[in-house]
Design a protein around this motif. Structure first.
Motif, PDB file in Angstrom:
ATOM      1  N   SER A  37       2.342  -7.783   5.525  1.00 23.92           N
ATOM      2  CA  SER A  37       2.208  -6.506   4.747  1.00 23.92           C
ATOM      3  C   SER A  37       0.713  -6.403   4.183  1.00 23.92           C
ATOM      4  O   SER A  37       0.684  -7.552   3.501  1.00 23.92           O
ATOM      5  CB  SER A  37       3.244  -6.379   3.564  1.00 23.92           C
ATOM      6  OG  SER A  37       2.869  -5.116   3.077  1.00 23.92           O
ATOM      7  N   ILE A  54       0.886  -1.044  -0.209  1.00 24.72           N
ATOM      8  CA  ILE A  54       0.204  -0.066   0.005  1.00 24.72           C
ATOM      9  C   ILE A  54       0.839   1.126  -0.150  1.00 24.72           C
ATOM     10  O   ILE A  54       0.326   2.447  -0.442  1.00 24.72           O
ATOM     11  CB  ILE A  54      -1.143  -0.125   1.081  1.00 24.72           C
ATOM     12  CG1 ILE A  54      -0.020   0.058   2.606  1.00 24.72           C
ATOM     13  CG2 ILE A  54      -1.903  -0.964   0.959  1.00 24.72           C
ATOM     14  CD1 ILE A  54      -1.255   0.064   3.784  1.00 24.72           C
ATOM     15  N   GLU A  55       2.164   1.255   0.422  1.00 17.74           N
ATOM     16  CA  GLU A  55       3.006   2.371   0.398  1.00 17.74           C
ATOM     17  C   GLU A  55       3.960   2.551  -0.858  1.00 17.74           C
ATOM     18  O   GLU A  55       4.784   3.080  -0.959  1.00 17.74           O
ATOM     19  CB  GLU A  55       3.889   2.344   1.660  1.00 17.74           C
ATOM     20  CG  GLU A  55       3.088   2.658   2.992  1.00 17.74           C
ATOM     21  CD  GLU A  55       2.605   3.814   2.934  1.00 17.74           C
ATOM     22  OE1 GLU A  55       3.229   4.873   2.469  1.00 17.74           O
ATOM     23  OE2 GLU A  55       1.420   4.341   3.324  1.00 17.74           O
ATOM     24  N   GLY A  56       3.926   1.223  -1.621  1.00 21.04           N
ATOM     25  CA  GLY A  56       4.720   1.012  -2.848  1.00 21.04           C
ATOM     26  C   GLY A  56       4.937  -0.265  -3.001  1.00 21.04           C
ATOM     27  O   GLY A  56       4.971  -1.199  -2.303  1.00 21.04           O
TER      28      GLY A  56
END
Length: 84
Positions: free
Chosen positions: A40, A25-27
């Motif tokens: 994650s 979700i952050e990359g």
């Protein structure tokens, strides 16, 4: 390492792989052999299964889910996925 990609309906993939690229979700991130333990959340995107170093890959489009890495095994749990 061993990889399983699961949906609520079926098992999409199970087998020995060189690595896997995942849409966090952050990359995006990649998990290779002997990766440290990890949990994650995954966002919508592509999961790229790296079957071997020669470039034999399988790609799935996912809507989101979770990934767990533990003891050289990766479990990817997704809501829905299609092979592209």
């Amino acid at each position: 390492m061993e990889l399983e990609i699961l949906t609520p309906e079926k098992k999409l993939f199970s087998g020995h792989v060189y690595g896997v690229q995942l849409p966090g979700i952050e990359g995006s991130f990649e998990v290779l052999d002997k990766h440290a333990p990890l949990v994650s959340a995954l966002g919508a995107g592509k999961v790229k299964v790296l079957k071997d170093k020669s470039g034999a890959n399988v790609v799935y489009n996912i809507n989101g889910g979770f990934a767990e890495v533990l003891n050289n095994k990766v479990a990817v749990l997704v809501e829905g996925a299609t092979e592209s």
